[in-house]
Write an enzyme that holds these catalytic residues in place. Structure first.
Site, short mmCIF file in Angstrom:
data_model
loop_
_atom_site.label_atom_id
_atom_site.label_comp_id
_atom_site.label_asym_id
_atom_site.label_seq_id
_atom_site.Cartn_x
_atom_site.Cartn_y
_atom_site.Cartn_z
N ARG A 8 34.03 -2.74 -8.71
CA ARG A 8 34.73 -2.45 -7.46
C ARG A 8 34.10 -1.27 -6.74
NH1 ARG A 8 37.96 1.22 -5.59
NH2 ARG A 8 38.04 2.35 -7.56
N ALA A 9 34.06 -1.38 -5.41
CA ALA A 9 33.73 -0.24 -4.56
C ALA A 9 34.81 -0.14 -3.50
CB ALA A 9 32.37 -0.42 -3.91
N SER A 10 35.04 1.05 -3.00
CA SER A 10 36.18 1.27 -2.12
C SER A 10 36.00 0.74 -0.71
CB SER A 10 36.50 2.77 -2.05
OG SER A 10 36.84 3.26 -3.32
N THR A 11 34.78 0.76 -0.18
CA THR A 11 34.56 0.35 1.20
C THR A 11 33.44 -0.67 1.29
OG1 THR A 11 32.88 2.04 1.70
CG2 THR A 11 35.20 2.69 1.93
N GLN A 14 29.84 0.49 0.65
CA GLN A 14 29.41 0.83 -0.71
C GLN A 14 29.01 -0.43 -1.47
OE1 GLN A 14 33.05 2.87 -1.86
NE2 GLN A 14 32.06 4.86 -1.60
#
Length: 214
Positions: A8-11, A14
């Protein structure tokens, strides 16, 4: 053993696959291979992450949920984290995190001394809880610092907000205009559902939608 890797990445800016090589190497070092990857660009503070929910739906008892670190799995508030942890436990999933050596026993099943195994499992559970709490605290502190920085910049007249990614905006607009839902649009545009909804709710998008109707 079925190993499900969650990345997972937040944005959307990314790279959510950044840790994929490290996870693959880790699995091989422990004599296994990753059977399925679940990749998404969503905030860890959200409980309704599509790929995480799909992982939980696909999971079977004894599977391993492999993550780079606990904060990739959760930055949730306490109540939401407990619900997620309960869902993980109910599926019989074993959490293994690269930065949590006590979790590595999950890669080896239940072999070995039963008492030692139970003790290590109890210690690991405590550490997972602690790291989830730390991840949430870190998230809250970063949000607070960000809000303070924005407030200061606004007071000084220097805040302009994030620049608009026109290519992403146009791609999302086209997908929504073609009748795709928010999640499908996010998947095809390779961005978060939050980004899709923000674009959908902008005055610019609504005006374009009205013009296309007329």
């Amino acid at each position: 053993m079925f190993i499900r890797a969650y990345l997972r990445a937040s944005t959307a800016e990314q790279d959510a696959t950044r840790a994929s090589d490290a996870l693959e190497r880790f699995a091989v070092e422990h004599g296994h291979k990753i059977a399925a990857d679940y990749i998404e660009n969503e905030s860890g503070a959200r409980a309704d992450r599509p790929e995480l929910l799909r992982l939980l739906k696909d999971a079977r008892k004894g599977d391993v949920l492999l993550v780079e670190s606990i904060d990739r799995l959760s930055r949730l508030p306490a109540d939401d984290w407990q619900k997620l942890k309960a869902a993980i436990d109910s599926k019989g999933l074993r959490i293994v995190a690269l930065d949590l050596p006590t979790s590595y026993q999950g890669m080896n099943g239940t072999k070995g001394d039963e008492f030692a195994g139970r003790m290590l499992a109890a210690i690991n559970s405590m550490l997972v809880e602690m790291m989830a709490a730390i991840a949430r605290k870190d998230y809250e502190q970063r949000r607070e610092r960000q809000a303070q920085g924005i407030k200061k910049a606004k007071a000084e007249g220097a805040y302009k907000g994030r620049p608009v990614d026109e290519d992403l905006y146009n791609r999302v607009r086209e997908l929504l205009g073609a009748g795709l839902g928010v999640r499908a649009t996010a998947r095809h545009a390779k961005c978060s559902t939050t980004t899709v909804m923000k674009i959908r709710d902008t005055k610019k998008f609504k005006s374009a939608a009205l013009e296309s109707v007329h």
